[in-house]
Design an enzyme around this catalytic site. Structure first.
Site, short mmCIF file in Angstrom:
data_model
loop_
_atom_site.label_atom_id
_atom_site.label_comp_id
_atom_site.label_asym_id
_atom_site.label_seq_id
_atom_site.Cartn_x
_atom_site.Cartn_y
_atom_site.Cartn_z
CE LYS A 60 -2.42 1.42 3.65
NZ LYS A 60 -2.01 2.95 3.83
CE LYS A 94 -7.27 7.02 3.68
NZ LYS A 94 -5.77 6.55 3.50
CE1 TYR A 218 -1.12 0.62 14.55
CE2 TYR A 218 -0.43 1.49 16.38
CZ TYR A 218 -0.19 1.44 15.03
OH TYR A 218 0.31 2.26 14.32
#
Length: 267
Positions: A60, A94, A218
């Site tokens: 990514k 995005k 997380y």
């Protein structure tokens, strides 16, 4: 309902060639790990990906944070690494504008994302026109198939992407079964009863840390896979200060794959 089919089973019935390829790759490499490589120099970017490549199904990128970006110097070597290590590329752009604008953003400018990134993502804030615009750009820019993820949920504290917003985003995703391959989300997004098989990719996954002091929260690998995640997205957990990318890449790869085997009843 959380999907318990294997990646191979899902590949055989999926309408998207991008999703088919990704599922098969994951099964062949035995990995559901996506490395989020957010660094500012091309040299560090490519060095990290070289080390992490054997353990990942996806890399990514945030290509616009690379200070010395050039297509020849950054993208061409990235594509060579993807071929060498057999992973796909996900540019975390995005997109969040009207269809005509995102079409230009995706295909043009300095980055020409549609030419090299297998997958990108978009917010649902502007409606279904964003899907149409991005698909047109993909078809006009590359002979290779492309896929889109919709941002249904985020892992940051205080995120507004939940409830009605998430539901509306799911409806937008239904507008194109072949191009929209899934979601950035924290859990399974449903759709199975209507014939959709969405891939869920989840950021904010860590084996050690609980947060970063800047709003990131997380969750563990087992937590996210149990609730419907197909691909775990890990960044600083792989190469943060004091971490060896090769050691951590193998560690997260094994954790993600074992969680998948448990979910599908194969372990």
């Amino acid at each position: 309902m959380v999907k318990t089919q294997t990646y191979t089973e899902r590949a055989s019935a999926h309408p998207s060639p991008v999703a088919q390829r990704l599922f098969k790759l994951m099964d062949n490499k035995k990995t559901n790990l996506c490395a989020s490589v957010d660094v500012k120099s091309t040299e560090e970017f490519l060095t990290l990906i070289e080390k992490l490549g054997p353990y990942i199904c996806l890399v990514k990128t945030h290509i616009d944070i690379i200070d010395d970006f050039s297509y020849e110097g950054t993208v061409v070597p990235l594509l060579a690494l993807a071929k060498k290590h057999n992973f796909m590329i996900f540019e975390d752009r995005k997109f969040a504008d009207i269809g005509n604008t995102v079409k230009s953003q995706y295909s043009g400018g300095v980055y020409k994302i549609a030419q090299w990134s297998d997958i990108t993502n978009a917010h649902g804030i502007t409606g279904s026109g964003i899907v149409k615009g991005l698909k047109e750009a993909a078809q006009e820019s590359s002979k290779e198939p492309r896929g889109l993820l919709m941002l249904a949920e985020l892992s940051s504290k205080g995120s507004l992407a939940y409830g009605e917003y998430t539901e509306k985003t799911i409806e937008i995703a239904k507008s194109d079964k072949e191009f929209v391959i899934g979601f950035i989300a924290q859990r399974d997004m449903g759709g199975t009863d209507e014939g959709f098989d969405w891939i869920v990719m989840t950021p904010g996954v860590g084996l050690d840390d609980k947060g970063d002091g800047l709003g990131q929260q997380y969750r563990t690998v087992d937590q996210v896979v149990t609730t419907g995640t197909d691909i775990i997205i890990v960044g600083r957990g792989l190469f943060g200060q004091g971490r060896d990318p090769t050691v951590e890449g193998k560690r997260y790869r094994d954790a993600g794959w074992n969680a998948y085997l448990k979910k599908t009843g194969s372990l």
